[in-house]
Design an enzyme around this catalytic site. Structure first.
Site, PDB file in Angstrom:
ATOM      1  N   HIS A   1      40.554  42.712  39.926  1.00  0.00           N
ATOM      2  CA  HIS A   1      41.496  43.788  39.611  1.00  0.00           C
ATOM      3  C   HIS A   1      40.773  45.114  39.750  1.00  0.00           C
ATOM      4  O   HIS A   1      39.605  45.222  39.382  1.00  0.00           O
ATOM      5  CB  HIS A   1      41.999  43.650  38.158  1.00  0.00           C
ATOM      6  CG  HIS A   1      42.691  44.888  37.671  1.00  0.00           C
ATOM      7  ND1 HIS A   1      44.022  45.145  37.907  1.00  0.00           N
ATOM      8  CD2 HIS A   1      42.215  45.975  36.994  1.00  0.00           C
ATOM      9  CE1 HIS A   1      44.338  46.330  37.392  1.00  0.00           C
ATOM     10  NE2 HIS A   1      43.263  46.850  36.830  1.00  0.00           N
TER      11      HIS A   1
ATOM     12  N   GLU B   1      43.431  52.175  31.499  1.00  0.00           N
ATOM     13  CA  GLU B   1      42.781  50.859  31.483  1.00  0.00           C
ATOM     14  C   GLU B   1      41.353  50.952  30.923  1.00  0.00           C
ATOM     15  O   GLU B   1      40.926  50.067  30.175  1.00  0.00           O
ATOM     16  CB  GLU B   1      42.772  50.281  32.902  1.00  0.00           C
ATOM     17  CG  GLU B   1      44.184  49.905  33.363  1.00  0.00           C
ATOM     18  CD  GLU B   1      44.271  49.518  34.835  1.00  0.00           C
ATOM     19  OE1 GLU B   1      43.223  49.455  35.515  1.00  0.00           O
ATOM     20  OE2 GLU B   1      45.396  49.277  35.315  1.00  0.00           O
TER      21      GLU B   1
ATOM     22  N   ARG C   1      38.591  40.536  48.874  1.00  0.00           N
ATOM     23  CA  ARG C   1      39.715  39.587  48.948  1.00  0.00           C
ATOM     24  C   ARG C   1      39.811  38.947  50.334  1.00  0.00           C
ATOM     25  O   ARG C   1      40.121  37.767  50.465  1.00  0.00           O
ATOM     26  CB  ARG C   1      41.021  40.290  48.578  1.00  0.00           C
ATOM     27  CG  ARG C   1      41.109  40.613  47.073  1.00  0.00           C
ATOM     28  CD  ARG C   1      42.260  41.560  46.780  1.00  0.00           C
ATOM     29  NE  ARG C   1      42.527  41.731  45.352  1.00  0.00           N
ATOM     30  CZ  ARG C   1      43.353  42.639  44.862  1.00  0.00           C
ATOM     31  NH1 ARG C   1      43.981  43.478  45.680  1.00  0.00           N
ATOM     32  NH2 ARG C   1      43.550  42.741  43.553  1.00  0.00           N
TER      33      ARG C   1
ATOM     34  N   ARG D   1      39.201  50.316  45.673  1.00  0.00           N
ATOM     35  CA  ARG D   1      40.376  49.606  46.210  1.00  0.00           C
ATOM     36  C   ARG D   1      40.153  49.238  47.681  1.00  0.00           C
ATOM     37  O   ARG D   1      40.587  48.192  48.131  1.00  0.00           O
ATOM     38  CB  ARG D   1      41.645  50.472  46.083  1.00  0.00           C
ATOM     39  CG  ARG D   1      42.076  50.757  44.656  1.00  0.00           C
ATOM     40  CD  ARG D   1      42.904  49.693  44.003  1.00  0.00           C
ATOM     41  NE  ARG D   1      44.154  49.421  44.648  1.00  0.00           N
ATOM     42  CZ  ARG D   1      45.064  48.585  44.136  1.00  0.00           C
ATOM     43  NH1 ARG D   1      44.848  47.950  42.982  1.00  0.00           N
ATOM     44  NH2 ARG D   1      46.187  48.354  44.767  1.00  0.00           N
TER      45      ARG D   1
ATOM     46  N   LYS E   1      38.197  38.537  37.931  1.00  0.00           N
ATOM     47  CA  LYS E   1      39.192  37.661  37.315  1.00  0.00           C
ATOM     48  C   LYS E   1      38.631  36.248  37.129  1.00  0.00           C
ATOM     49  O   LYS E   1      37.584  35.900  37.694  1.00  0.00           O
ATOM     50  CB  LYS E   1      40.446  37.644  38.198  1.00  0.00           C
ATOM     51  CG  LYS E   1      41.234  38.976  38.201  1.00  0.00           C
ATOM     52  CD  LYS E   1      42.375  38.874  39.207  1.00  0.00           C
ATOM     53  CE  LYS E   1      43.341  40.019  39.152  1.00  0.00           C
ATOM     54  NZ  LYS E   1      44.415  39.865  40.182  1.00  0.00           N
TER      55      LYS E   1
ATOM     56  N   TYR F   1      48.701  44.495  31.846  1.00  0.00           N
ATOM     57  CA  TYR F   1      49.590  44.410  33.007  1.00  0.00           C
ATOM     58  C   TYR F   1      50.966  45.038  32.751  1.00  0.00           C
ATOM     59  O   TYR F   1      51.975  44.581  33.271  1.00  0.00           O
ATOM     60  CB  TYR F   1      49.706  42.971  33.482  1.00  0.00           C
ATOM     61  CG  TYR F   1      48.534  42.563  34.363  1.00  0.00           C
ATOM     62  CD1 TYR F   1      48.234  43.280  35.521  1.00  0.00           C
ATOM     63  CD2 TYR F   1      47.726  41.474  34.050  1.00  0.00           C
ATOM     64  CE1 TYR F   1      47.163  42.929  36.344  1.00  0.00           C
ATOM     65  CE2 TYR F   1      46.649  41.118  34.867  1.00  0.00           C
ATOM     66  CZ  TYR F   1      46.385  41.849  36.017  1.00  0.00           C
ATOM     67  OH  TYR F   1      45.332  41.504  36.821  1.00  0.00           O
TER      68      TYR F   1
ATOM     69  N   THR G   1      46.416  43.640  48.190  1.00  0.00           N
ATOM     70  CA  THR G   1      46.792  42.700  47.127  1.00  0.00           C
ATOM     71  C   THR G   1      46.867  41.246  47.597  1.00  0.00           C
ATOM     72  O   THR G   1      46.399  40.341  46.910  1.00  0.00           O
ATOM     73  CB  THR G   1      48.172  43.120  46.552  1.00  0.00           C
ATOM     74  OG1 THR G   1      48.056  44.456  46.073  1.00  0.00           O
ATOM     75  CG2 THR G   1      48.625  42.199  45.437  1.00  0.00           C
TER      76      THR G   1
HETATM   77  N1  UDP Z   1      50.563  38.961  41.842  1.00  0.00           N
HETATM   78  C1  UDP Z   1      51.039  37.667  41.958  1.00  0.00           C
HETATM   79  N2  UDP Z   1      52.173  37.439  42.698  1.00  0.00           N
HETATM   80  C2  UDP Z   1      52.837  38.450  43.341  1.00  0.00           C
HETATM   81  C3  UDP Z   1      52.341  39.771  43.209  1.00  0.00           C
HETATM   82  C4  UDP Z   1      51.195  39.996  42.443  1.00  0.00           C
HETATM   83  O1  UDP Z   1      50.455  36.723  41.416  1.00  0.00           O
HETATM   84  O2  UDP Z   1      53.853  38.184  44.018  1.00  0.00           O
HETATM   85  C5  UDP Z   1      49.339  39.183  41.042  1.00  0.00           C
HETATM   86  C6  UDP Z   1      48.079  39.394  41.896  1.00  0.00           C
HETATM   87  O3  UDP Z   1      47.014  38.651  41.303  1.00  0.00           O
HETATM   88  C7  UDP Z   1      47.851  40.890  41.789  1.00  0.00           C
HETATM   89  C8  UDP Z   1      48.374  41.176  40.390  1.00  0.00           C
HETATM   90  O4  UDP Z   1      49.528  40.342  40.279  1.00  0.00           O
HETATM   91  O5  UDP Z   1      46.489  41.252  41.954  1.00  0.00           O
HETATM   92  C9  UDP Z   1      48.760  42.606  40.099  1.00  0.00           C
HETATM   93  O6  UDP Z   1      49.678  43.046  41.081  1.00  0.00           O
HETATM   94  P1  UDP Z   1      49.535  44.481  41.758  1.00  0.00           P
HETATM   95  O7  UDP Z   1      50.758  44.730  42.585  1.00  0.00           O
HETATM   96  O8  UDP Z   1      49.178  45.497  40.722  1.00  0.00           O
HETATM   97  O9  UDP Z   1      48.306  44.257  42.773  1.00  0.00           O
HETATM   98  P2  UDP Z   1      46.793  44.808  42.757  1.00  0.00           P
HETATM   99  O10 UDP Z   1      46.817  46.199  42.183  1.00  0.00           O
HETATM  100  O11 UDP Z   1      45.979  43.845  41.920  1.00  0.00           O
HETATM  101  O12 UDP Z   1      46.354  44.790  44.203  1.00  0.00           O
HETATM  102 MG    MG Z   2      47.600  46.760  40.349  1.00  0.00          MG
END
Ligand code: UDP
Ligand code: MG
Length: 162
Positions: A129, A140, A106, A89, A10, A50, A95
């Site tokens: 991501h 994707e 992360r 992952r 990102k 997204y 996340t």
């Molecule tokens: N995100 C955010 N605020 C939140 C939840 C998610 O900014 O409260 C962002 C974060 O950068 C995350 C992305 O949204 O990586 C996509 O969310 P997802 O639940 O798909 O998480 P990921 O698969 O990236 O772990």
């Molecule tokens: Mg996701």
């Protein structure tokens, strides 16, 4: 089973000059890069990528996330390996960076919490991501890459790791 997954470094990863260090984590694990490019995406593409975020996290998170992913170019990757969707992952971490374990990307390179981000109307900047499951990986990968941008070739890990 050998799978492919979509990974994005990102804008914060690109702007913090962490691309090389992040890529090394996947290369060290014997995961193969089969597609790689830098792209600066627009609003429409970001919202397509997204899909489903507003339903899961709300409109405000979607807006912050779309702004975040458009802040600078991203490095888009397709990675290949055995059960690579889940393995990637695991290497990426959970996340919310405050919950991501040390040793994950992360967990090692950021620390913000969901609460701090949402109380301050900020994005959860978490560098990377990675596709969540097989269905989203397929969607994707075909959104980001054409067939001619993906490569089949051998690496040393095909002999010694797989
Ligand atoms: N995100 C955010 N605020 C939140 C939840 C998610 O900014 O409260 C962002 C974060 O950068 C995350 C992305 O949204 O990586 C996509 O969310 P997802 O639940 O798909 O998480 P990921 O698969 O990236 O772990
Ligand atoms: Mg996701």
């Amino acid at each position: 089973m050998i799978e492919r997954t979509l990974v994005l470094l990102k804008p914060d990863a690109v702007q913090r000059s962490l691309c090389g260090r992040i890529l090394s984590r996947f290369e060290d694990a014997g995961i193969k890069i089969v597609g790689m490019k830098m792209v600066w995406i627009d609003d429409k593409f970001a919202k397509t990528h997204y899909t489903g975020i507003a339903e899961r996290h709300g409109e405000r998170v979607l807006k912050n996330l779309v702004d975040y992913i458009k802040e600078a170019p991203v490095v888009a990757l397709v990675l290949e390996g055995v059960n690579v969707i889940d393995v990637v992952r695991k290497i990426v971490g959970s996340t919310y960076p405050n919950e991501s374990l040390p040793g994950t990307i992360r967990g090692d390179f950021c620390h913000i919490s969901k609460k701090y981000a949402n109380d301050n109307n900020k994005k959860v900047g978490n560098l990377i991501h990675a596709s969540e499951d097989k269905k989203s990986a397929e969607r994707e990968i075909s959104l980001w890459f054409s067939k001619s941008e993906l490569f089949n070739y051998k690496i040393v890990h095909d002999i010694h790791v797989i």
